[in-house]
Design an enzyme around this catalytic site. Structure first.
Site, PDB file in Angstrom:
ATOM      1  CB  THR A  12      17.295  -0.791 -54.946  1.00  0.00           C
ATOM      2  OG1 THR A  12      17.226  -2.079 -54.329  1.00  0.00           O
ATOM      3  CG2 THR A  12      18.494  -0.704 -55.843  1.00  0.00           C
ATOM      4  CB  SER A  52       9.659  -2.058 -50.715  1.00  0.00           C
ATOM      5  OG  SER A  52      10.011  -3.078 -51.624  1.00  0.00           O
ATOM      6  CB  THR A  85      11.225  -2.682 -57.305  1.00  0.00           C
ATOM      7  OG1 THR A  85      12.240  -3.632 -56.932  1.00  0.00           O
ATOM      8  CG2 THR A  85      11.848  -1.437 -57.893  1.00  0.00           C
ATOM      9  CG  ASP A  86      11.869  -6.694 -53.408  1.00  0.00           C
ATOM     10  OD1 ASP A  86      12.510  -7.378 -52.582  1.00  0.00           O
ATOM     11  OD2 ASP A  86      12.302  -6.385 -54.532  1.00  0.00           O
TER      12      ASP A  86
HETATM   13  N1  LIG Z   1      14.917  -2.853 -56.483  1.00  0.00           N
HETATM   14  C1  LIG Z   1      14.501  -2.679 -55.222  1.00  0.00           C
HETATM   15  O1  LIG Z   1      14.137  -1.603 -54.811  1.00  0.00           O
HETATM   16  C2  LIG Z   1      14.546  -3.866 -54.350  1.00  0.00           C
HETATM   17  C3  LIG Z   1      14.679  -3.464 -52.914  1.00  0.00           C
HETATM   18  N2  LIG Z   1      15.302  -4.500 -52.136  1.00  0.00           N
HETATM   19  C4  LIG Z   1      13.319  -3.095 -52.286  1.00  0.00           C
HETATM   20  O2  LIG Z   1      13.294  -2.250 -51.432  1.00  0.00           O
HETATM   21  O3  LIG Z   1      12.325  -3.651 -52.612  1.00  0.00           O
END
Ligand SMILES: NC(=O)C[C@H](N)C(=O)O
EC number: 3.5.1.1
Length: 341
Positions: A12, A52, A85-86
């Site tokens: 993200t 991710s 973050t995932d």
């Molecule tokens: N907040 C994030 O980064 C979520 C994102 N969808 C990821 O790549 O995991």
């Protein structure tokens, strides 16, 4: 002046609104490094452009190889990895398991995209760069910096889908210390989980890691052993059982674990419960039955990190030695709760 290398991987923090609606990581996206006072130069290197949740074993192995390449330059003070973050904790776990350098690898990301009215990415990135170059971060191993918190990478989990302070420690920690725990003091940041003990690192993953099959079988009301029997028959290299509470499963699933271990398969056990240790307390499918069956409780980490641990150990050993090596490494990396509820 100290130099920091920033590895960009997507997520993200590097996402854009797509013409068809929804957010995606533009392949042309180049994350701009924020200017951080007293940091000489930030060298930005793109490793991949993925959210991710779509990472592969090969992707995360390449991230660790890019970090090692960056640290091969003696003038680099530390490395920052900007990541979705995932599954941030999974990449951070692989780095933590193999990290053999006093200089830190600091993983960060964002819950909001850059075009949000109040994005959190720039602040997280600037904090991560400051920590990567900070003398007190030396020797602590890989770290996660997020939402004004600094946490050891190993044992940290994404605990909230949207909060700007999404990352917590799996094992309960002493009260947070503002400005740093005993071992970390970066002004303005809260340190959780220090001091830490760092076992000797495992060898770095080889391309064998890319093809490791480590499925996850989760216990739940009425869970039977059929799914576990199926993945064992399909040739899994190891299996992670995600139990309930202290690491418990249903009786039928515990019987299937016995069958799997009897075939020499390494079985790790984690928990659906977010925080706290695992402990081999209960019979009738509980953790005590699983340990007696030869499964290994992987306490102190969430299921995502436990699975990366299993996959790395399995990739480094032949079939016959995986179970014994899993027990040996788990005795160092997964502090076993003495077993008191
Ligand atoms: N907040 C994030 O980064 C979520 C994102 N969808 C990821 O790549 O995991």
């Amino acid at each position: 002046m100290r130099r920091v290398v920033l590895l960009t991987t997507g997520g993200t923090i590097a996402s854009r609104l797509l013409p068809q609606g929804g957010y995606g990581v533009a392949t042309s996206s180049s994350l701009a490094a924020p200017v951080v006072d007293d940091i000489g130069h930030v060298d930005v290197r793109s490793v991949t452009h993925r959210n991710s949740f779509d990472m592969t074993h090969r992707d995360i192995r390449q991230i660790t190889e890019s970090a090692a390449d960056a640290l091969s330059s003696p003038d680099v003070a530390g490395v920052v990895v900007a990541h979705g973050t995932d599954t941030l904790a999974e990449t951070a776990a692989l780095q933590a398991l193999i990290h053999a350098d006093r200089r830190p690898v600091v993983v960060t990301g964002a819950q909001r995209p850059p075009d949000h009215a109040e994005p959190d990415g720039p602040r997280n990135l600037a904090d991560a760069i400051r920590v990567a170059a900070h003398p007190s971060a030396q020797g602590l191993g890989p770290l996660v910096v997020f939402g004004k918190r600094v946490l050891p990478a190993w044992g940290t989990t994404k605990a909230h889908t949207a909060s700007l302070s999404a990352f917590l420690r799996v094992l309960d920690e002493p009260a947070a210390s503002h400005g740093g725990g005993r071992d970390l003091s970066v002004p303005g940041l809260v340190s959780l989980g220090f001091p830490i003990r760092r076992p000797d690192p495992l060898p770095a993953p080889t391309p064998v890691f890319d093809h490791m099959s480590v499925p996850v079988v989760t216990s739940h009301v009425g869970a039977d052993g059929q799914l576990l029997d199926l993945v064992v028959a399909a040739g899994a290299d190891a299996v992670l059982i995600v139990g309930t509470g202290l690491g418990n499963v249903t009786t039928p699933l515990a019987r299937a674990v016995e069958r799997a271990v009897a075939r020499g398969l390494p079985i790790g056990v984690s928990s659906r419960t977010l925080q706290g240790p695992l402990a081999p307390i209960y019979r009738n499918g509980g953790g005590r039955d699983l340990v007696d069956a030869g499964a290994v409780l992987l306490t102190g980490v969430d299921p995502g990190q436990a699975r990366i641990f299993l996959a790395l150990v399995a990739s480094l050993n032949d079939h016959d030695s995986r179970l014994s090596e899993l027990r040996r490494y788990a005795s160092r990396w997964c502090a076993q709760d003495p077993g008191s509820p």
